[in-house]
Design a protein around this motif. Sequence first.
Motif, mmCIF file in Angstrom:
data_model
loop_
_atom_site.group_PDB
_atom_site.id
_atom_site.type_symbol
_atom_site.label_atom_id
_atom_site.label_comp_id
_atom_site.label_asym_id
_atom_site.label_seq_id
_atom_site.Cartn_x
_atom_site.Cartn_y
_atom_site.Cartn_z
ATOM 1 N N ASP A 144 0.856 -1.408 0.013
ATOM 2 C CA ASP A 144 0.100 -0.071 0.158
ATOM 3 C C ASP A 144 1.010 1.332 0.082
ATOM 4 O O ASP A 144 2.140 1.335 -0.078
ATOM 5 C CB ASP A 144 -0.956 -0.032 1.283
ATOM 6 N N GLU A 145 0.242 2.432 -0.150
ATOM 7 C CA GLU A 145 1.180 3.797 -0.261
ATOM 8 C C GLU A 145 1.989 4.005 1.011
ATOM 9 O O GLU A 145 2.861 4.568 0.973
ATOM 10 C CB GLU A 145 0.093 4.783 -0.500
ATOM 11 N N GLN A 146 1.291 3.669 2.280
ATOM 12 C CA GLN A 146 2.044 3.972 3.345
ATOM 13 C C GLN A 146 3.407 2.919 3.597
ATOM 14 O O GLN A 146 4.627 3.479 3.741
ATOM 15 C CB GLN A 146 1.114 3.515 4.726
ATOM 16 N N GLU A 147 3.426 1.756 2.919
ATOM 17 C CA GLU A 147 4.435 0.904 2.964
ATOM 18 C C GLU A 147 5.514 1.376 2.090
ATOM 19 O O GLU A 147 6.602 1.471 2.285
ATOM 20 C CB GLU A 147 4.013 -0.619 2.641
ATOM 21 N N LYS A 148 4.901 1.760 0.895
ATOM 22 C CA LYS A 148 5.748 2.324 -0.346
ATOM 23 C C LYS A 148 6.528 3.557 0.317
ATOM 24 O O LYS A 148 7.755 3.768 -0.162
ATOM 25 C CB LYS A 148 4.986 2.656 -1.440
ATOM 26 N N GLN A 149 5.856 4.451 0.926
ATOM 27 C CA GLN A 149 6.375 5.557 1.538
ATOM 28 C C GLN A 149 7.462 5.309 2.420
ATOM 29 O O GLN A 149 8.725 5.836 2.482
ATOM 30 C CB GLN A 149 5.349 6.591 1.998
ATOM 31 N N ALA A 150 7.082 4.337 3.338
ATOM 32 C CA ALA A 150 8.199 3.911 4.257
ATOM 33 C C ALA A 150 9.375 3.420 3.822
ATOM 34 O O ALA A 150 10.575 3.721 4.217
ATOM 35 C CB ALA A 150 7.725 3.015 5.428
ATOM 36 N N LEU A 151 9.308 2.625 2.705
ATOM 37 C CA LEU A 151 10.416 2.040 1.986
ATOM 38 C C LEU A 151 11.383 3.165 1.190
ATOM 39 O O LEU A 151 12.597 3.177 1.273
ATOM 40 C CB LEU A 151 9.745 0.896 0.997
ATOM 41 N N CYS A 152 10.595 4.017 0.830
ATOM 42 C CA CYS A 152 11.266 5.224 -0.104
ATOM 43 C C CYS A 152 12.119 6.090 1.024
ATOM 44 O O CYS A 152 13.045 6.136 0.659
ATOM 45 C CB CYS A 152 10.314 6.158 -0.842
ATOM 46 N N GLN A 170 15.387 12.329 1.048
ATOM 47 C CA GLN A 170 14.249 12.707 1.875
ATOM 48 C C GLN A 170 13.061 11.855 1.769
ATOM 49 O O GLN A 170 12.042 12.222 2.792
ATOM 50 C CB GLN A 170 14.059 14.325 1.612
ATOM 51 N N GLY A 171 13.025 10.891 0.922
ATOM 52 C CA GLY A 171 12.087 9.955 0.590
ATOM 53 C C GLY A 171 10.766 10.564 -0.147
ATOM 54 O O GLY A 171 9.861 9.768 0.080
#
Length: 119
Positions: free
Chosen positions: A2-10, A47-48
């Motif tokens: 999901d978008e939250q996981e993708k953001q955390a990975l970035c 900066q992710g």
Amino acid sequence: MDEQEKQALCEEVGRRVWRCRKEAGLTREALAERLGSSTQYIGDIEQGKKCMSMAYFIRLGSIFNISLDALAYGQREPGAAAGRMLRRMEEMTPLDRGLAAHIILKAADLVRAMESEDG
């Protein structure tokens, strides 16, 4: 994912890119030049804010001389450089291997001496 996981990975990968860039002694400008990108893009990655393409990801691994696993997951292979040196040295004659080992040890001594001067 999901978008939250993708953001955390970035964000995690961005922190590793920042750390590797600092360890390599590169400015954002120097890294951007080597990648063929902009300093803004490098900043956004660190900066992710953005996830990089696979092409940039692979090129960063090459620039920083680390595996893609290390860049993605933070797992540095202990002794990866030493392993590469040993494999190369196994191809040498015993005399050349001894000479290469001597040169490497002298270089390591010089690096240690330079570090103690800085510290």
